[in-house]
Write a protein that holds these residues in place. Structure first.
Motif, PDB file in Angstrom:
ATOM      1  N   THR A  25     -18.318   8.534  -1.276  1.00  0.00           N
ATOM      2  CA  THR A  25     -19.339   7.488  -1.292  1.00  0.00           C
ATOM      3  C   THR A  25     -20.050   7.468   0.056  1.00  0.00           C
ATOM      4  O   THR A  25     -19.539   7.969   1.051  1.00  0.00           O
ATOM      5  CB  THR A  25     -18.724   6.113  -1.570  1.00  0.00           C
ATOM      6  OG1 THR A  25     -17.732   5.849  -0.570  1.00  0.00           O
ATOM      7  CG2 THR A  25     -18.086   6.070  -2.942  1.00  0.00           C
ATOM      8  N   HIS A  26     -21.227   6.902   0.059  1.00  0.00           N
ATOM      9  CA  HIS A  26     -22.037   6.777   1.268  1.00  0.00           C
ATOM     10  C   HIS A  26     -22.582   5.358   1.340  1.00  0.00           C
ATOM     11  O   HIS A  26     -22.481   4.583   0.376  1.00  0.00           O
ATOM     12  CB  HIS A  26     -23.187   7.787   1.252  1.00  0.00           C
ATOM     13  CG  HIS A  26     -22.713   9.200   1.250  1.00  0.00           C
ATOM     14  ND1 HIS A  26     -22.283   9.844   2.386  1.00  0.00           N
ATOM     15  CD2 HIS A  26     -22.576  10.091   0.238  1.00  0.00           C
ATOM     16  CE1 HIS A  26     -21.912  11.066   2.083  1.00  0.00           C
ATOM     17  NE2 HIS A  26     -22.072  11.245   0.774  1.00  0.00           N
ATOM     18  N   ALA A  27     -23.182   5.024   2.443  1.00  0.00           N
ATOM     19  CA  ALA A  27     -23.702   3.665   2.646  1.00  0.00           C
ATOM     20  C   ALA A  27     -24.744   3.286   1.600  1.00  0.00           C
ATOM     21  O   ALA A  27     -24.858   2.120   1.235  1.00  0.00           O
ATOM     22  CB  ALA A  27     -24.295   3.539   4.048  1.00  0.00           C
ATOM     23  N   HIS A  28     -25.486   4.258   1.084  1.00  0.00           N
ATOM     24  CA  HIS A  28     -26.536   3.945   0.110  1.00  0.00           C
ATOM     25  C   HIS A  28     -26.012   3.777  -1.319  1.00  0.00           C
ATOM     26  O   HIS A  28     -26.756   3.353  -2.194  1.00  0.00           O
ATOM     27  CB  HIS A  28     -27.639   5.015   0.142  1.00  0.00           C
ATOM     28  CG  HIS A  28     -27.167   6.362  -0.290  1.00  0.00           C
ATOM     29  ND1 HIS A  28     -26.652   7.269   0.606  1.00  0.00           N
ATOM     30  CD2 HIS A  28     -27.106   6.950  -1.506  1.00  0.00           C
ATOM     31  CE1 HIS A  28     -26.318   8.377  -0.042  1.00  0.00           C
ATOM     32  NE2 HIS A  28     -26.574   8.200  -1.321  1.00  0.00           N
ATOM     33  N   ASN A  29     -24.742   4.114  -1.572  1.00  0.00           N
ATOM     34  CA  ASN A  29     -24.189   3.954  -2.915  1.00  0.00           C
ATOM     35  C   ASN A  29     -23.946   2.486  -3.213  1.00  0.00           C
ATOM     36  O   ASN A  29     -23.532   1.714  -2.360  1.00  0.00           O
ATOM     37  CB  ASN A  29     -22.867   4.710  -3.063  1.00  0.00           C
ATOM     38  CG  ASN A  29     -23.062   6.197  -3.083  1.00  0.00           C
ATOM     39  OD1 ASN A  29     -22.565   6.900  -2.213  1.00  0.00           O
ATOM     40  ND2 ASN A  29     -23.801   6.691  -4.062  1.00  0.00           N
ATOM     41  N   ARG A  30     -24.215   2.131  -4.459  1.00  0.00           N
ATOM     42  CA  ARG A  30     -23.970   0.765  -4.926  1.00  0.00           C
ATOM     43  C   ARG A  30     -22.734   0.766  -5.818  1.00  0.00           C
ATOM     44  O   ARG A  30     -22.268   1.822  -6.243  1.00  0.00           O
ATOM     45  CB  ARG A  30     -25.187   0.266  -5.720  1.00  0.00           C
ATOM     46  CG  ARG A  30     -26.451   0.200  -4.867  1.00  0.00           C
ATOM     47  CD  ARG A  30     -27.667  -0.087  -5.716  1.00  0.00           C
ATOM     48  NE  ARG A  30     -27.830   1.064  -6.623  1.00  0.00           N
ATOM     49  CZ  ARG A  30     -28.384   1.016  -7.815  1.00  0.00           C
ATOM     50  NH1 ARG A  30     -28.863  -0.082  -8.290  1.00  0.00           N
ATOM     51  NH2 ARG A  30     -28.479   2.093  -8.572  1.00  0.00           N
ATOM     52  N   ASP A  54     -23.137   2.733  -8.916  1.00  0.00           N
ATOM     53  CA  ASP A  54     -23.008   4.190  -8.785  1.00  0.00           C
ATOM     54  C   ASP A  54     -21.554   4.627  -8.936  1.00  0.00           C
ATOM     55  O   ASP A  54     -21.256   5.622  -9.597  1.00  0.00           O
ATOM     56  CB  ASP A  54     -23.530   4.661  -7.422  1.00  0.00           C
ATOM     57  CG  ASP A  54     -25.003   4.366  -7.214  1.00  0.00           C
ATOM     58  OD1 ASP A  54     -25.767   4.409  -8.196  1.00  0.00           O
ATOM     59  OD2 ASP A  54     -25.380   4.085  -6.062  1.00  0.00           O
TER      60      ASP A  54
END
Length: 67
Positions: free
Chosen positions: A39-44, A47
């Protein structure tokens, strides 16, 4: 998270996992005999739910195929 199908794994084939992830437009990386999901910071949250549902679909289809 690293995922590698094994004899004890409920997911029996790497191909099945990859097909489900590609079909759902989920990015992954091949790592040795398995795949890696990160996961990354932009994942919600949605997602992550999508990725889990895709893999759950592989689990249920593998169980039906082996029954």
């Amino acid at each position: 998270m690293n995922l590698t199908p094994t004899g004890k794994s409920p997911i029996q084939t790497l191909d099945g996992m990859i097909e489900a992830l590609v079909r759902n437009k989920i990015s992954y990386a091949r790592r040795g005999p398995g795949i890696r999901l990160s996961t990354h910071a932009h994942n919600r949250d949605a997602d992550i739910d999508t990725a889990l549902r895709a893999l759950l679909g592989v689990l249920t289809s593998d169980k039906r195929a082996s029954a």
